[in-house]
Structures are given as C-alpha cells and as structure tokens.
Design a protein around this motif. Structure first.
Motif, PDB file in Angstrom:
ATOM      1  N   ALA A 131      62.540 118.918  77.183  1.00 30.85           N
ATOM      2  CA  ALA A 131      62.788 118.366  78.522  1.00 30.85           C
ATOM      3  C   ALA A 131      61.512 117.801  79.135  1.00 30.85           C
ATOM      4  N   GLY A 132      60.770 117.027  78.371  1.00 30.48           N
ATOM      5  CA  GLY A 132      59.513 116.460  78.844  1.00 30.48           C
ATOM      6  C   GLY A 132      59.656 115.669  80.127  1.00 30.48           C
ATOM      7  N   ALA A 133      60.733 114.875  80.243  1.00 32.26           N
ATOM      8  CA  ALA A 133      60.928 114.079  81.460  1.00 32.26           C
ATOM      9  C   ALA A 133      61.119 114.978  82.672  1.00 32.26           C
ATOM     10  N   ALA A 134      61.893 116.035  82.530  1.00 29.14           N
ATOM     11  CA  ALA A 134      62.112 116.962  83.644  1.00 29.14           C
ATOM     12  C   ALA A 134      60.815 117.667  84.026  1.00 29.14           C
ATOM     13  N   ILE A 135      60.037 118.059  83.032  1.00 28.72           N
ATOM     14  CA  ILE A 135      58.753 118.704  83.311  1.00 28.72           C
ATOM     15  C   ILE A 135      57.823 117.730  84.029  1.00 28.72           C
ATOM     16  N   ALA A 136      57.788 116.485  83.560  1.00 27.84           N
ATOM     17  CA  ALA A 136      56.918 115.476  84.176  1.00 27.84           C
ATOM     18  C   ALA A 136      57.295 115.249  85.642  1.00 27.84           C
ATOM     19  N   TRP A 137      58.575 115.172  85.934  1.00 33.84           N
ATOM     20  CA  TRP A 137      59.005 114.995  87.325  1.00 33.84           C
ATOM     21  C   TRP A 137      58.713 116.236  88.151  1.00 33.84           C
ATOM     22  N   ALA A 138      58.892 117.411  87.564  1.00 36.07           N
ATOM     23  CA  ALA A 138      58.613 118.656  88.289  1.00 36.07           C
ATOM     24  C   ALA A 138      57.125 118.773  88.613  1.00 36.07           C
ATOM     25  N   VAL A 139      56.280 118.476  87.649  1.00 38.27           N
ATOM     26  CA  VAL A 139      54.835 118.550  87.876  1.00 38.27           C
ATOM     27  C   VAL A 139      54.416 117.525  88.928  1.00 38.27           C
ATOM     28  N   THR A 140      54.913 116.314  88.807  1.00 36.89           N
ATOM     29  CA  THR A 140      54.572 115.259  89.767  1.00 36.89           C
ATOM     30  C   THR A 140      55.027 115.638  91.173  1.00 36.89           C
ATOM     31  N   GLY A 141      56.250 116.105  91.288  1.00 39.91           N
ATOM     32  CA  GLY A 141      56.759 116.529  92.603  1.00 39.91           C
ATOM     33  C   GLY A 141      55.966 117.688  93.166  1.00 39.91           C
ATOM     34  N   TYR A 142      55.610 118.640  92.313  1.00 37.58           N
ATOM     35  CA  TYR A 142      54.817 119.792  92.756  1.00 37.58           C
ATOM     36  C   TYR A 142      53.457 119.335  93.256  1.00 37.58           C
ATOM     37  N   GLU A 143      52.818 118.441  92.518  1.00 36.35           N
ATOM     38  CA  GLU A 143      51.500 117.955  92.933  1.00 36.35           C
ATOM     39  C   GLU A 143      51.567 117.257  94.290  1.00 36.35           C
ATOM     40  N   ILE A 144      52.643 116.557  94.563  1.00 34.53           N
ATOM     41  CA  ILE A 144      52.770 115.839  95.833  1.00 34.53           C
ATOM     42  C   ILE A 144      53.130 116.796  96.974  1.00 34.53           C
ATOM     43  N   VAL A 145      54.145 117.614  96.784  1.00 33.28           N
ATOM     44  CA  VAL A 145      54.629 118.489  97.867  1.00 33.28           C
ATOM     45  C   VAL A 145      53.690 119.673  98.092  1.00 33.28           C
ATOM     46  N   ALA A 146      53.291 120.339  97.024  1.00 36.26           N
ATOM     47  CA  ALA A 146      52.463 121.531  97.169  1.00 36.26           C
ATOM     48  C   ALA A 146      51.072 121.193  97.692  1.00 36.26           C
ATOM     49  N   SER A 147      50.592 119.982  97.442  1.00 35.71           N
ATOM     50  CA  SER A 147      49.284 119.599  97.984  1.00 35.71           C
ATOM     51  C   SER A 147      49.324 119.524  99.507  1.00 35.71           C
ATOM     52  N   VAL A 148      50.464 119.125 100.063  1.00 32.33           N
ATOM     53  CA  VAL A 148      50.614 119.110 101.523  1.00 32.33           C
ATOM     54  C   VAL A 148      50.578 120.541 102.056  1.00 32.33           C
ATOM     55  N   LEU A 149      51.272 121.442 101.382  1.00 26.48           N
ATOM     56  CA  LEU A 149      51.242 122.849 101.789  1.00 26.48           C
ATOM     57  C   LEU A 149      49.829 123.419 101.697  1.00 26.48           C
ATOM     58  N   LEU A 150      49.126 123.086 100.626  1.00 28.75           N
ATOM     59  CA  LEU A 150      47.767 123.572 100.457  1.00 28.75           C
ATOM     60  C   LEU A 150      46.862 123.056 101.573  1.00 28.75           C
ATOM     61  N   ALA A 151      46.940 121.773 101.850  1.00 25.31           N
ATOM     62  CA  ALA A 151      46.114 121.195 102.912  1.00 25.31           C
ATOM     63  C   ALA A 151      46.418 121.841 104.262  1.00 25.31           C
ATOM     64  N   ALA A 152      47.680 122.157 104.493  1.00 26.91           N
ATOM     65  CA  ALA A 152      48.096 122.757 105.766  1.00 26.91           C
ATOM     66  C   ALA A 152      47.807 124.262 105.820  1.00 26.91           C
ATOM     67  N   GLY A 153      47.385 124.829 104.711  1.00 29.76           N
ATOM     68  CA  GLY A 153      47.085 126.255 104.681  1.00 29.76           C
ATOM     69  C   GLY A 153      48.316 127.137 104.621  1.00 29.76           C
ATOM     70  N   ARG A 154      49.397 126.614 104.091  1.00 29.14           N
ATOM     71  CA  ARG A 154      50.649 127.357 103.984  1.00 29.14           C
ATOM     72  C   ARG A 154      50.881 127.777 102.537  1.00 29.14           C
ATOM     73  N   TYR A 155      51.268 129.034 102.351  1.00 29.58           N
ATOM     74  CA  TYR A 155      51.582 129.565 101.017  1.00 29.58           C
ATOM     75  C   TYR A 155      50.451 129.304 100.021  1.00 29.58           C
ATOM     76  N   VAL A 156      49.232 129.446 100.472  1.00 25.64           N
ATOM     77  CA  VAL A 156      48.063 129.058  99.680  1.00 25.64           C
ATOM     78  C   VAL A 156      48.003 129.800  98.350  1.00 25.64           C
ATOM     79  N   PHE A 157      48.204 131.106  98.367  1.00 27.42           N
ATOM     80  CA  PHE A 157      48.093 131.864  97.116  1.00 27.42           C
ATOM     81  C   PHE A 157      49.106 131.412  96.071  1.00 27.42           C
TER      82      PHE A 157
END
Length: 130
Positions: free
Chosen positions: A47-73
């Motif tokens: 499922a390489g395509a699904a993994i690629a989309w999941a990683v890409t989405g995580y990098e975009i969404v989770a970076s906003v959370l990280l910058a905002a200081g939410r759910y950092v750990f």
C-alpha cells in the motif's frame, strides 16, 4: 537561579514544524506523492500510495499542531517514527554525510530525529506549550 528558557523551546519547536511541513507541502505541490508511493511499493512495502498520502498528510497537519504547541509529545513521536524509517530506507545506505564527503547521508535525519525526540520529551515533562 532558575532560567526561563521556554521561549527557546518554542523557537526550536516552531523551527521543527517549518522543516517537517516543508517535506509534506513540497511533495504535495510538486505532484510527488504518487512517485513516493511507487517508490515505497518498490521497497517492498504494501500500500505504498496509501502510506505516501498518510505521511504527506501527517507532515502537513501535524506540523500545524507542533507549531501551535498542541499534542507535542505524540506529534514528535509520529514524526520521529516516519523519519527513522526514512533514515533506514534512504539515508543509512548512503553513509553519514549529506554533502561534502558523501551525498544524501543520514546526518540531517539523525539530527532531526534527535531534536524531535528532545522537544517531545521536554513538552511531555511539563514544558509550556507556547
């Protein structure tokens, strides 16, 4: 004397967020998600395509959370896991140096993973969120 270095941790946290966001946004904006998925398939992952989309989405969404200081750990643990896999699959075989005495090596990835883990643990242990 107690130092108040919360602002230093915030600068590091936001800098990390920008660095990891760049991975996802660059992949998305340059139509590189599908080739990334095909490459993952070629590495024997299912499922390489699904993994690629999941990683890409995580990098975009989770970076906003990280910058905002939410759910950092947990966010930092997720990023560290992603980049550890990348380190093993891509960078480790290329050696240590990214440039100079080598190319595409693992030094940047090691620094990124280590920094993500340090920031995550800091915030888990009660560092302020902003």
């Amino acid at each position: 004397m107690k130092r108040n270095d919360d602002w230093l941790w915030a600068i590091l946290r936001v800098t990390l967020a920008i660095l990891v966001a760049a991975h996802g946004w660059a992949r998305l904006l340059h139509d590189a998600v599908a080739p990334f998925g095909a490459w993952l398939d070629g590495q024997g992952l299912m499922a390489g395509a699904a993994i690629a989309w999941a990683v890409t989405g995580y990098e975009i969404v989770a970076s906003v959370l990280l910058a905002a200081g939410r759910y950092v750990f947990p966010v930092c643990l997720g990023f560290a896991a992603i980049y550890l896999v990348g380190l093993v699959l891509v960078h480790l075989p290329e050696g240590w140096f990214v440039v100079g005495l080598g190319r595409n090596g693992m030094e940047y990835s090691v620094l990124l993973v280590c920094t993500l883990l340090c920031v995550g643990v800091h915030y888990r242990k009660g560092g302020t969120s902003a």
